[in-house]
Design a protein around this motif. Structure first.
Motif, PDB file in Angstrom:
ATOM      1  N   GLY A  84      14.035 -21.048  -3.036  1.00 27.58           N
ATOM      2  CA  GLY A  84      15.206 -20.190  -2.930  1.00 27.58           C
ATOM      3  C   GLY A  84      15.175 -19.432  -1.623  1.00 27.58           C
ATOM      4  N   ASP A  85      16.301 -18.883  -1.250  1.00 29.33           N
ATOM      5  CA  ASP A  85      16.444 -18.201   0.044  1.00 29.33           C
ATOM      6  C   ASP A  85      16.033 -16.741  -0.101  1.00 29.33           C
ATOM      7  N   VAL A  86      14.746 -16.476   0.133  1.00 33.01           N
ATOM      8  CA  VAL A  86      14.207 -15.133  -0.067  1.00 33.01           C
ATOM      9  C   VAL A  86      14.665 -14.167   1.023  1.00 33.01           C
ATOM     10  N   ASN A  87      14.746 -14.630   2.268  1.00 31.20           N
ATOM     11  CA  ASN A  87      15.045 -13.729   3.382  1.00 31.20           C
ATOM     12  C   ASN A  87      16.482 -13.821   3.877  1.00 31.20           C
ATOM     13  N   GLY A  88      17.339 -14.584   3.204  1.00 33.55           N
ATOM     14  CA  GLY A  88      18.751 -14.593   3.520  1.00 33.55           C
ATOM     15  C   GLY A  88      19.145 -15.288   4.797  1.00 33.55           C
ATOM     16  N   ASP A  93      13.349 -21.179   0.895  1.00 37.67           N
ATOM     17  CA  ASP A  93      11.924 -20.941   1.072  1.00 37.67           C
ATOM     18  C   ASP A  93      11.178 -21.458  -0.157  1.00 37.67           C
ATOM     19  N   VAL A  94       9.835 -21.501  -0.066  1.00 39.86           N
ATOM     20  CA  VAL A  94       9.014 -22.044  -1.152  1.00 39.86           C
ATOM     21  C   VAL A  94       7.893 -21.065  -1.458  1.00 39.86           C
ATOM     22  N   ILE A  95       7.651 -20.814  -2.744  1.00 41.26           N
ATOM     23  CA  ILE A  95       6.524 -19.978  -3.148  1.00 41.26           C
ATOM     24  C   ILE A  95       5.694 -20.735  -4.168  1.00 41.26           C
ATOM     25  N   PHE A  96       4.359 -20.682  -3.985  1.00 46.37           N
ATOM     26  CA  PHE A  96       3.423 -21.409  -4.841  1.00 46.37           C
ATOM     27  C   PHE A  96       2.585 -20.416  -5.633  1.00 46.37           C
ATOM     28  N   GLY A  97       2.495 -20.657  -6.942  1.00 53.14           N
ATOM     29  CA  GLY A  97       1.642 -19.846  -7.786  1.00 53.14           C
ATOM     30  C   GLY A  97       0.179 -20.215  -7.649  1.00 53.14           C
ATOM     31  N   ASN A  98      -0.666 -19.473  -8.360  1.00 54.34           N
ATOM     32  CA  ASN A  98      -2.107 -19.714  -8.321  1.00 54.34           C
ATOM     33  C   ASN A  98      -2.739 -19.124  -9.575  1.00 54.34           C
ATOM     34  N   VAL A 103      -1.027 -16.002  -4.824  1.00 55.90           N
ATOM     35  CA  VAL A 103       0.278 -16.631  -4.594  1.00 55.90           C
ATOM     36  C   VAL A 103       0.610 -16.588  -3.103  1.00 55.90           C
ATOM     37  N   THR A 104       1.239 -17.666  -2.609  1.00 54.85           N
ATOM     38  CA  THR A 104       1.638 -17.723  -1.203  1.00 54.85           C
ATOM     39  C   THR A 104       3.116 -18.073  -1.095  1.00 54.85           C
ATOM     40  N   LEU A 105       3.837 -17.280  -0.289  1.00 56.79           N
ATOM     41  CA  LEU A 105       5.239 -17.550   0.042  1.00 56.79           C
ATOM     42  C   LEU A 105       5.288 -18.229   1.405  1.00 56.79           C
ATOM     43  N   PHE A 106       6.096 -19.296   1.524  1.00 58.67           N
ATOM     44  CA  PHE A 106       6.283 -19.980   2.797  1.00 58.67           C
ATOM     45  C   PHE A 106       7.748 -19.866   3.213  1.00 58.67           C
ATOM     46  N   LEU A 107       7.987 -19.149   4.324  1.00 53.35           N
ATOM     47  CA  LEU A 107       9.332 -19.017   4.849  1.00 53.35           C
ATOM     48  C   LEU A 107       9.698 -20.271   5.631  1.00 53.35           C
ATOM     49  N   ASN A 108      10.879 -20.794   5.364  1.00 53.95           N
ATOM     50  CA  ASN A 108      11.342 -22.060   5.915  1.00 53.95           C
ATOM     51  C   ASN A 108      12.330 -21.796   7.042  1.00 53.95           C
ATOM     52  N   ASP A 109      12.085 -22.396   8.212  1.00 56.51           N
ATOM     53  CA  ASP A 109      13.027 -22.226   9.324  1.00 56.51           C
ATOM     54  C   ASP A 109      14.133 -23.277   9.329  1.00 56.51           C
ATOM     55  N   GLY A 110      14.150 -24.160   8.316  1.00 56.80           N
ATOM     56  CA  GLY A 110      15.169 -25.188   8.218  1.00 56.80           C
ATOM     57  C   GLY A 110      14.864 -26.444   8.995  1.00 56.80           C
ATOM     58  N   GLN A 111      13.698 -26.488   9.655  1.00 60.31           N
ATOM     59  CA  GLN A 111      13.313 -27.648  10.453  1.00 60.31           C
ATOM     60  C   GLN A 111      11.909 -28.135  10.092  1.00 60.31           C
ATOM     61  N   MET A 112      11.534 -27.923   8.837  1.00 65.23           N
ATOM     62  CA  MET A 112      10.231 -28.349   8.323  1.00 65.23           C
ATOM     63  C   MET A 112       9.062 -27.593   8.953  1.00 65.23           C
ATOM     64  N   HIS A 113       9.324 -26.362   9.367  1.00 71.02           N
ATOM     65  CA  HIS A 113       8.254 -25.472   9.804  1.00 71.02           C
ATOM     66  C   HIS A 113       8.211 -24.298   8.835  1.00 71.02           C
TER      67      HIS A 113
END
Length: 550
Positions: A84-88, A93-98, A103-113
């Motif tokens: 989901g789009d956490v930062n608007g 974006d993607v967040i993984f549980g543990n 837990v780690t949140l990964f912010l997505n720049d829209g270009q696979m980074h």
């Protein structure tokens, strides 16, 4: 294929057209109100990497781990993920549980980074990225193994969590939906009693036990309704079980506990058993229009080896003897996948005839059109590791490939690879277009292995994507809305939803593969309040944002 950006247009179809086209199963429903909208289409991004026939595997710096002394049963169930789009910024974006780790949140720049954001949250089961309070900004919700759920807000590059108001039990599975029609999102939680009893003993029951609960949004907090006093819930879904146009509740249970279903009615939730055959240990539930009939099927995963050779069965049988129990004539549960299909006014299991009844020690299983041919394919992640259950095997694990079943125009499924066969010991999984190229990528959170993103580089076929927006409501992303389109001779249905599969959140951007046709036509949107909008045409290879204006 490039397209010019469309000028926003207000669509208002006649009341009669809306009522007839929105009826399910060909029936004519009473006239539904028309929702006026604006619609804006933009072309997909150009593919940054060369076209191919497979998915490219990317490992992320996140590893879900179990107990420090070794992964045991219960911890081996792993943890969830959410998109989901956490930062608007318009990117999912993607967040993984543990479990033992954080837990780690990964912010997505829209270009696979992806930029990792660390948190201090541990011991997580399900995750969701959802606007719980209706302010237009999504939060991160997490259930935890032995304490109450928490809600996280992302501000200034930091994700901080607080206890969820008015919710005090430890829950496992969850899903979000407007269940009472008041325009706000409610949540259904299910406990995992077998684990709680092992951890707390009889104290668990003395403190009130577990079960299935609906928490209705009530002002700044929640009001609870208990539907059942016991559960081993791994999955929760909201299919229309009796085809009356209203979402019902379906809970999939582990450990031979029968699945539970409730129909929505004017007098409250009515408990039913709608299926003649079910899974025995329901790990995952997905609701999808598999045959392009405009009617959803219900798919559930269980544990059944795909191969029946001597080596495979030797690795499975000792564990299965511990977990299974003899079948009885009056028990509808079988340890295998089921695909419930609505025919002649009842649900019938067709997993056998389609040869998708066995996919391994299966966890999250979901449908999505991975090759944009207009038919939704099935992907299931597999594997099991547990020191106390599988100690007789190397590394204490059943090591098996993940399963991709390609949908052959609704007639059959064929197993394929496409680079998707090895995510490690997969648990949660979802499908989402992470780089806006019109192709579904796959995200997996395995057990004792790196989180994985499979980048879709299959370039055949066209697609469209839709984002629904209700700016003047508390349900901003229109969770619960249904979208019907026509692509050539095919009629397709999708639902905006928060979660599906096993502990796995969904993107609210809806994807349709449409094959070789150059546009989708007769687009019909049924909003969560029952009102209907109609769009004549959406060009292929575009993302269309449809915004309510009234």
């Amino acid at each position: 294929m490039a397209h010019q950006t469309l000028i926003p247009v207000v669509f208002c179809a006649s009341l009669l057209l809306m009522a007839c086209s929105g009826a399910q199963n060909g029936a004519i429903s009473p006239a539904a109100p028309v929702a006026t909208t604006t619609s804006n289409s933009v072309p997909f991004s150009d593919q940054a990497t060369p076209c191919g026939t497979n998915f490219i595997r990317h490992e992320l710096p996140h590893i879900t781990t179990g107990d420090s002394a070794g992964t045991y049963v219960y911890a081996s169930n792993g943890s969830g993920l959410a998109v989901g789009d956490v930062n608007g910024d318009g990117n999912d974006d993607v967040i993984f549980g543990n479990i033992a780790g954080t837990v780690t949140l990964f912010l997505n720049d829209g270009q696979m980074h992806f930029t990792p954001i660390s948190t201090d949250l541990q011991d997580v089961r399900a995750l969701a990225i959802v606007d719980t309070d209706g302010d237009g900004k999504p939060e991160v919700v997490a259930t935890q193994r032995f304490r109450r759920p928490v809600i996280g807000e992302f501000n200034d590059g930091v994700l901080t969590f607080q206890d969820m108001p008015d919710v005090y039990s430890a829950f496992y599975a969850m899903n979000w939906h407007d269940l009472n029609g008041d325009g706000t999102l409610d949540v259904v939680f299910g406990t995992y009693d077998t684990e709680q009893l092992q951890n707390q003993g009889l104290i668990f029951n003395e403190r009130g036990g577990g079960g299935v609960f609906v928490y209705y949004r009530d002002g700044a907090g929640y009001r609870a309704e208990r539907l059942n006093e016991q559960a081993d819930a791994l999955a929760i879904a909201f299919p229309d079980i009796n085809h009356d146009g209203v979402s019902d509740i379906l809970v999939g249970n582990d450990f031979n506990r029968r699945d539970m279903a409730w129909l929505a009615s004017p007098t409250g939730w009515q408990s039913i058993e709608p299926f003649g055959q079910t899974t025995e240990n329901t790990m995952s539930i997905d609701v999808a229009d598999v045959f392009n009939t405009g009617t959803n099927t219900i798919f559930a995963t269980d544990m059944k080896p795909y191969n029946q050779d001597v080596k495979t069965m030797a690795s499975w049988l000792p564990a299965m003897k511990k977990l299974s129990r003899p079948l009885t004539a009056d028990d509808p549960q079988y340890p295998e996948n089921t695909l419930q299909v609505w025919q002649n006014g009842q649900w019938q299991n067709q997993a056998y005839s389609l040869q998708i009844d066995a996919s391994g020690w299966s966890w999250s299983g979901k449908f999505g059109d991975l090759d944009n041919d207009g038919w939704q394919d099935l992907y299931v992640v597999n594997g099991m590791v547990a020191k106390d259950l599988l100690g007789y095997l190397p590394k204490n694990q059943i090591d098996e490939p993940d399963m991709l079943f390609v949908n052959n125009a609704g007639q059959s499924f064929t197993r394929a690879d496409w680079g998707l066969s090895d995510s490690g010991s997969g648990r949660s999984m979802t499908m989402v277009d992470l780089n806006h190229d019109g192709r579904l990528d796959v995200v997996v959170n395995p057990m004792d292995g790196h989180a994985v993103i499979y980048e879709n580089q299959r370039c055949a076929g066209n697609s469209i994507e839709l984002r629904l927006v209700q700016p003047r409501t508390a349900n901003h992303t229109a969770i619960g809305a249904t979208i019907r389109i026509r692509a050539g001779t095919q009629r397709m249905l999708r639902t905006v939803r928060e979660s599906a599969g096993y502990l796995s959140s969904e993107s609210q951007i809806i994807h349709f593969g449409i094959g070789e046709v150059d546009a989708a036509t007769d687009i019909e949107i049924t909003w969560p309040d029952g009102s209907i909008s109609h769009i004549d045409t959406i060009p292929s290879n575009t993302l269309t944002t449809v915004t309510r204006t009234e």
